[in-house]
Design an enzyme around this catalytic site. Sequence first.
Site, mmCIF file in Angstrom:
data_model
loop_
_atom_site.group_PDB
_atom_site.id
_atom_site.type_symbol
_atom_site.label_atom_id
_atom_site.label_comp_id
_atom_site.label_asym_id
_atom_site.label_seq_id
_atom_site.Cartn_x
_atom_site.Cartn_y
_atom_site.Cartn_z
ATOM 1 N N ASP A 140 -0.480 -2.147 1.299
ATOM 2 C CA ASP A 140 -0.368 -0.116 1.457
ATOM 3 C C ASP A 140 0.719 -0.165 2.542
ATOM 4 O O ASP A 140 0.873 -0.653 2.755
ATOM 5 C CB ASP A 140 -1.509 -0.185 1.726
ATOM 6 C CG ASP A 140 -1.319 1.964 1.909
ATOM 7 O OD1 ASP A 140 -0.649 2.643 0.546
ATOM 8 O OD2 ASP A 140 -2.623 1.571 2.786
ATOM 9 N N LYS A 141 1.320 0.712 2.141
ATOM 10 C CA LYS A 141 1.652 1.517 3.485
ATOM 11 C C LYS A 141 0.555 1.944 5.016
ATOM 12 O O LYS A 141 0.978 1.707 5.474
ATOM 13 C CB LYS A 141 2.685 2.059 2.988
ATOM 14 C CG LYS A 141 4.176 3.202 3.956
ATOM 15 C CD LYS A 141 5.223 3.050 2.951
ATOM 16 C CE LYS A 141 4.641 5.200 3.412
ATOM 17 N NZ LYS A 141 4.691 5.781 5.264
ATOM 18 N N THR A 189 2.285 2.372 -2.668
ATOM 19 C CA THR A 189 1.864 3.599 -1.981
ATOM 20 C C THR A 189 2.323 5.105 -2.338
ATOM 21 O O THR A 189 2.631 4.986 -3.451
ATOM 22 C CB THR A 189 2.840 3.776 -0.197
ATOM 23 O OG1 THR A 189 2.408 4.675 0.278
ATOM 24 C CG2 THR A 189 4.455 3.805 -0.987
ATOM 25 N N LYS A 217 -1.936 1.118 -8.451
ATOM 26 C CA LYS A 217 -2.406 -0.434 -8.149
ATOM 27 C C LYS A 217 -3.084 -0.862 -8.247
ATOM 28 O O LYS A 217 -2.331 -2.344 -8.518
ATOM 29 C CB LYS A 217 -3.071 0.479 -6.495
ATOM 30 C CG LYS A 217 -2.159 1.270 -5.804
ATOM 31 C CD LYS A 217 -2.551 1.146 -4.456
ATOM 32 C CE LYS A 217 -1.921 2.508 -3.722
ATOM 33 N NZ LYS A 217 -2.420 2.221 -2.286
#
EC number: 7.6.2.1
Length: 1106
Positions: free
Chosen positions: A399-400, A665, A782
């Site tokens: 994830d960011k 993200t 995701k």
Amino acid sequence: VSFTNRIGTRTVFVGHRPVSETDAYVEQKFCDNRIVSSKYTVWNFLPKNLFEQFRRIANFYFLIIFLVQVIVDTPTSPVTSGLPLFFVIIVTAIKQGYEDWLRHRADKEVNKSSVFIVENAKQVKKHSEKIKVGDIVEVKADETFPCDLIFLASSNDDGICYVTTASLDGESNFKTHYAVRDTTGLQTDDDIDSLTATIECEQPQPDLYKFVGRINIYRSNQEPVARSLGPENLLLKGSTLKNTKKIYGVAVYTGMETKMALNYQGKSQKRSAVEKSINAFLVVYLCILVSKATVCTTLKYIWQSNPFNDEPWYNQKTIKERDTFKILRMFTDFLSFMVLFNFIIPVSMYVTVEMQKFLGSFFIAWDKEMYDEEIKEGALVNTSDLNEELGQVEYVFTDKTGTLTENSMKFIECCIDGHKYKDGISEVDGFSHTDGPLRYYGKAEKCREELFLRALCLCHTVQIKGGDNVDGLRVNQECWTYISSSPDEIALVKGAKKYGFTFLGHEADYMKVQNQKNEIEKYQLLHVLNFDPVRRRMSVIVKTSTGIFLLFCKGADSSIFPRVQQDEIQQTKVHVERNAMDGYRTLCVAFKELTQEDYKKINDQLSEAKMALQDREEKMARIFDDIEADMHLIGATAVEDRLQEHAAETIEALQTAGMKVWVLTGDKMETAKSTCYASRLFQTNTELLELTTKTMGDSDRKEERLHELLLEYHKKLLQDFPKNSGNWTVSQEYGLIIDGSTLSLILNPSQDSSSSNYKSIFLQICLKCTSVLCCRMAPLQKAQIVRMVKNTKGNPITLSIGDGANDVSMILEAHVGIGIKGKEGRQAARNSDYAVPKFKHLRKLLLAHGHLYYVRIAHLVQYFFYKNLCFILPQFLYQFFCGFSQQPLYDAAYLTMYNICFTSLPILAYSLLEQHINIETLTSDPRLYMKISDNAMLQWKPFLYWTFLGSFEGLVFFFGVYFLFQNSSLEHNGKVFGNWTFGTIVFTVLVFTVTLKLALDTRFWTWMNHFVIWGSLAFYVFFSFFWGGIIWPFLKQQRMYFVFAHMVTSVSTWLAIVLLIFISLSPEILLVVFKNAKRKNHQVRNERIYHNASLLWRVSSNTPLP
């Protein structure tokens, strides 16, 4: 609860009072409030535990062998296979029983805790387990809610209470809950006892953040009042009451139906690649076992075809033996040989592997370098079954926000009507510069500036903690803390404060704001349209003191721009895109003025939707969609989320180690792209391939355009790539950027035949790219991406790392899930296999811990098969010299204790402590990780090497001692050694050789290694003297009496033992010498090259030689 019950609703009578006196009250059947997290009871522990253990193939196999030994007349005692099996079963049962006893104790503590229930206007003290659905419960400050309660009233007049849910989702910030306004005044036992009401709500379901219900309040001579109930009215079991003296609530879900209990369900079982290798090797060894038994059975009957061999004069057959069918005799002989050779299958390996994984996981939790001073926590292991998988990762999905970045937001700038503002305020001039050059670029109208700042102060869910209340106003602003579930919101409220508009908190239904002239403005908060990941925006409807209704909305540009006047977009869009390029998180702010009629219509729609028990969320979403339309854009904000410390170095190290890193993200492309450059995911020379709405073009030709781009990129990567691949210095690196909407087109194409192969082309492109950035991703997308890569050819090992609830789906989907103990709650850490405080800790977790765990367990598995082959091969060879009579070579005590006592501890210590390369080198040189990638140490080549080694050593043991026995008199007095001495010499050489082989393999010696290796050998010698030194009354034959003691008096025996150990280990010793010589030659050659290069440089630069 059955499925039909789950999807229906339930009606709860508050205080068990019927609605009217004429109605008969029928008590409903709901489960009691007992919590049961334990697995067993006293009565079912034995059958249930044994059933679970014998479901394991190895345990079941040994049980069958044991039963064969009991039923059939086999050469070895049932004790030889029964004792190791029962040892394993008992140890496992004790461990599981103890763990379950701890669960029982914890359950009892919860179930027997005291609670206060209001009955007939009096407080009655009861055990928590006695609470029934419908009971009115009083909870005091800092107490935990005993079940799921609907909040009726609190000691605060405004009907608000504060709660922490740390034990549920790890979030330590205060959450605000609200009572229905009709019950807020019921603040005493008498008042609350007078309430007549029913609650209709959904059946229990595990989602902590969803609840749908309504309360019907009945008053004498009045129409019943119905109010909607949502998650803000539900107090969950496990939460703690804070900053509120007491509350009253009615129990709606109890015991195993509470949301906390429904969340106990275990995660799907993940299996490591090592377990698959063990099973494959086990099949090979089973085949070896069956083939040995078949060969011996066949040769026995060939040998016995000679009548003299079949029935010699000294060993006549009984009548029963003569009458037995030959087929049945052959079958029992085959079973006897299976029993004789069954020790080739290592039952104790499973226990050792379990212990290695369980004890090894503590090293991760104890690692001081992975301890974070800021949150005062270290790494956490939730699943010890996957330690070695950390050394096999090929794809990292991260994830960011909050993972690569700090999720610590800082307000940078804003733009109003296209004018940029980037500094503080002066009293006179509104926005201005405090010092230095002018930092705003043109100015918006004063009223627009104020409107924008009011929007920032009102459109949020921030609460204020701390400060003192004086006449309803908070003083001492230095003590304030803003609390919110999102760090963005706090940054925006602080940003508005910097520019002169301060949010002062809530007072009943009103929000208070202090403007630039220090005047207090009050706005009545009518509705909050909460943020959700699908809409990607949130709104509030407020009423000003002059009676004007306003809607303020903030959200992502992609969700705001289509809902505002199109002519207002361009001037703001420029700033939004520039800010995104700089790596800032951007939000757009819009507003709409509502008429009295508009508001009435909206209010009615919202009230009706809130009362719905079925599909409430879908109905609300449709209404939100209608409300948040035809708005006017005011401006945008830019908030900086800094990159985490050492995030860039960590990504670089992972890529050097041969892993492919993908960033998934929900952020916009430009922001994510700049973060990827900053974190070195994309290098300056990386050629970026884009599959985004921008490159797709107009909506009519989207699928065609997508197809064209996919084919173009596919051609570029798969056809141009091989030309460069010969010379690594010139090979071009490619990066791919894709967004959520394009991914939907690829994963869910229309029913057109040409689009069916999108997915396979897309996958081939992805796998050829060095790094991939997926932006604007929904949580489910995701997980889809992880699943797609996980199921590709070769089944690469995937790892997902994230910090928020939206990352849970991908964490659960990947082979290894890692949660970061971040600022977005602890859902990710709770659902992960491992949790670490920061992204940088991933480097050591994979490159050091993962590498070592894999090497250790791979060595453990290969060593177990090797030492059991060494053990059983001499037994097989012995049959050729004893007429295939199933005569055991070793004594029963040796057979039983070989795997349990004599050889088990050294390999366990090795598998916990070995560091073939020190940790600093592993962390600093990521290329070493590639040496063990793709399950390198458990492939067929090393397996065959270990099998060859075991076979060679088994042959040396047997024939070495066999040649020694060619001279039958090995004692000075002419006494002859017997077959038990022969077996004991073989066994002694075996135990010493396999233990010393491990000593040769050990690179990292500790006192513990020394203790268990030399201690095991000493114990074997001591045990042999002890076992043979006493006449044991429970044994029929005393065949080992003084055998070992006599054996060691012979000099020839000593010489043979030492010589055979040396010959057995000679291949290993030669291999070590060869490797060391090769390493030294390599170092010398490197030094020579360096020396020659420096000479050339000196000559070319005319530098005098030394």
